[in-house]
Design an enzyme around this catalytic site. Structure first.
Site, PDB file in Angstrom:
ATOM      1  CE1 TYR A 126       2.345   5.254  -2.486  1.00 64.92           C
ATOM      2  CE2 TYR A 126       0.954   7.189  -2.308  1.00 64.92           C
ATOM      3  CZ  TYR A 126       1.094   5.822  -2.364  1.00 64.92           C
ATOM      4  OH  TYR A 126      -0.023   5.019  -2.316  1.00 64.92           O
ATOM      5  CE  LYS A 172       1.911  -3.981  10.741  1.00 60.91           C
ATOM      6  NZ  LYS A 172       0.718  -4.711  11.122  1.00 60.91           N
ATOM      7  CG  ASP A 205      -2.623  -4.137  10.908  1.00 64.20           C
ATOM      8  OD1 ASP A 205      -2.214  -3.147  11.537  1.00 64.20           O
ATOM      9  OD2 ASP A 205      -2.182  -5.285  11.100  1.00 64.20           O
ATOM     10  CG  ASP A 229      -3.028   6.988  -1.917  1.00 63.25           C
ATOM     11  OD1 ASP A 229      -4.098   7.578  -2.134  1.00 63.25           O
ATOM     12  OD2 ASP A 229      -2.306   6.529  -2.816  1.00 63.25           O
ATOM     13  CG  ASP A 233      -9.041   5.973  -2.506  1.00 63.28           C
ATOM     14  OD1 ASP A 233      -8.895   7.192  -2.285  1.00 63.28           O
ATOM     15  OD2 ASP A 233      -8.899   5.476  -3.645  1.00 63.28           O
TER      16      ASP A 233
END
Ligand code: NAI
Length: 335
Positions: A126, A172, A205, A229, A233
């Site tokens: 970002y 990851k 994941d 982020d 959610d």
């Protein structure tokens, strides 16, 4: 006694509805708060050509805290950066905190969910370092040792303050060896300073799956910007949706509090927006300002309204308007 200075940004869509509701409630807490309104967002850009001016951000930075409503962001390469990322970057609000807590009366997947997501707020993908060469587009992921260190310390200090048993670093590193590798190794080193708190790491994941099958395995999730982020959610879905999820953006000098949801154009103006996420963001703001008793009182009042379920908005199964919900919370505060 000097007043506590709060910046308010009403924002776009349902922003004014949820911010006005929360301002009314905060004004009824008998605290020495002084509110100053600032304009920012899509509507503001239509008038002025800018989503938020540098001077506005500087002035917000001199306040004790800021409560922000959602702002509409345009998609596409020719558009300006959103208001929240701009403020976060300019004021170095590096820690994004999202408590994920189920509440009685609100239908959710797991009734006992109670965890925190701590997301690094200024680095990663970002950072906005994107460019195009011919038919190929590139994005640069920036992870620094100092950025990883301060967010890890924030997460462990939070765990200590909230008496939580475990911090899970989500990454990851099996694929993103350099960037996630640096993040993970830095988290491991910081963890050694907090021997009473269990540290573990998990692949992003697998974490996404586990959050909707065994969320009780998490206590404090510590992660990078993009992963945080997305996961937060997902977590909003665990506790009744976006209307219920607050957030804090905290730096070393000031902090910004905002609901996780967007401007909800589909319901804007209908006066049915759920103000809970903004009210809960203001609870986080009061805690940040050291007004612990008032924070507790406000959260309890909101919880009572939710648990009774008589005066709640349509998104959580009721038929109340935003102002009726607000009035119900005020009645619990001052019975
Ligand atoms: P959204 O969060 O605005 O809406 C998603 C769905 O949730 C809609 O059906 C909406 O009605 C519902 N919803 C959201 N908040 C609610 C509330 N308080 N009460 C009742 N229902 C609620 O997400 P969407 O539609 O993807 O984004 C709309 C705009 O908001 C976009 O321009 C987006 O960029 C912006 N946005 C801004 C954010 C911010 O300012 N921090 C955060 C997320 C999105």
């Amino acid at each position: 006694m000097p007043k506590t200075r709060i910046a308010l940004i009403r924002g776009d869509g349902i922003g004014p509805e949820v911010i006005d509701s929360t301002e009314e409630i905060l004004s009824n807490l008998n605290l020495n708060l002084e509110f100053t309104h600032f304009e920012a967002g899509y509507k503001h850009m239509k008038k002025t050509g800018s989503q938020i001016e540098d001077e506005t951000i500087e002035e917000i930075g001199r306040m004790d805290a800021c409560l922000k409503g959602p702002t509409q962001t345009a998609f596409g390469t020719k558009t300006q950066r959103g208001v929240a990322p701009t403020i976060r970057e300019k004021l170095d609000l590096y820690a994004n905190l999202r408590p994920i807590k189920s509440r009685k009366g609100v239908k959710c997947l797991f009734p006992d969910t109670d965890l925190f997501i701590v997301r690094e707020n200024t680095e990663g993908l970002y950072k906005g370092l994107e460019f195009k060469s011919g038919e190929t587009a590139f994005g640069v992921r920036v992870i620094t040792k100092s950025g990883s260190e301060r967010i890890a310390r924030f997460a462990f200090n939070l765990a200590r303050k909230e008496k939580r048993r475990k911090v899970t670093a989500v990454h990851k590193a099996n694929v993103l060896k350099e960037t996630c590798g640096l993040f993970l190794n830095t988290c491991r080193r910081v963890a050694e300073e907090y021997p009473e708190i269990k540290f573990q790491d998990a692949i992003v994941d697998a974490t996404a799956l586990k959050l909707i099958t065994k969320p009780e395995e998490f206590d404090v999730i510590l992660t990078t910007n993009l992963f945080g982020d997305i996961l937060s959610d997902e977590c909003a879905g665990l506790i009744g949706g976006l209307g219920m999820t607050p957030s804090a953006n905290i730096g070393d000098r000031t902090a910004l509090f905002e609901p996780v949801h967007g401007s909800a154009p589909d319901i804007a103006g209908k006066k049915i927006a759920n103000p809970s996420a903004t009210i809960l963001s203001s609870v986080l703001m009061l805690e940040y300002l050291g007004e612990i008793k008032s924070a507790k009182k406000l959260e309890t009042a909101l919880n009572q309204v939710l648990a009774e379920g008589r005066t709640v908005t349509p998104d959580i199964g009721g038929n109340a308007k935003t102002h009726e919900f607000t009035k119900a919370v005020l009645e619990k505060l001052h019975p």
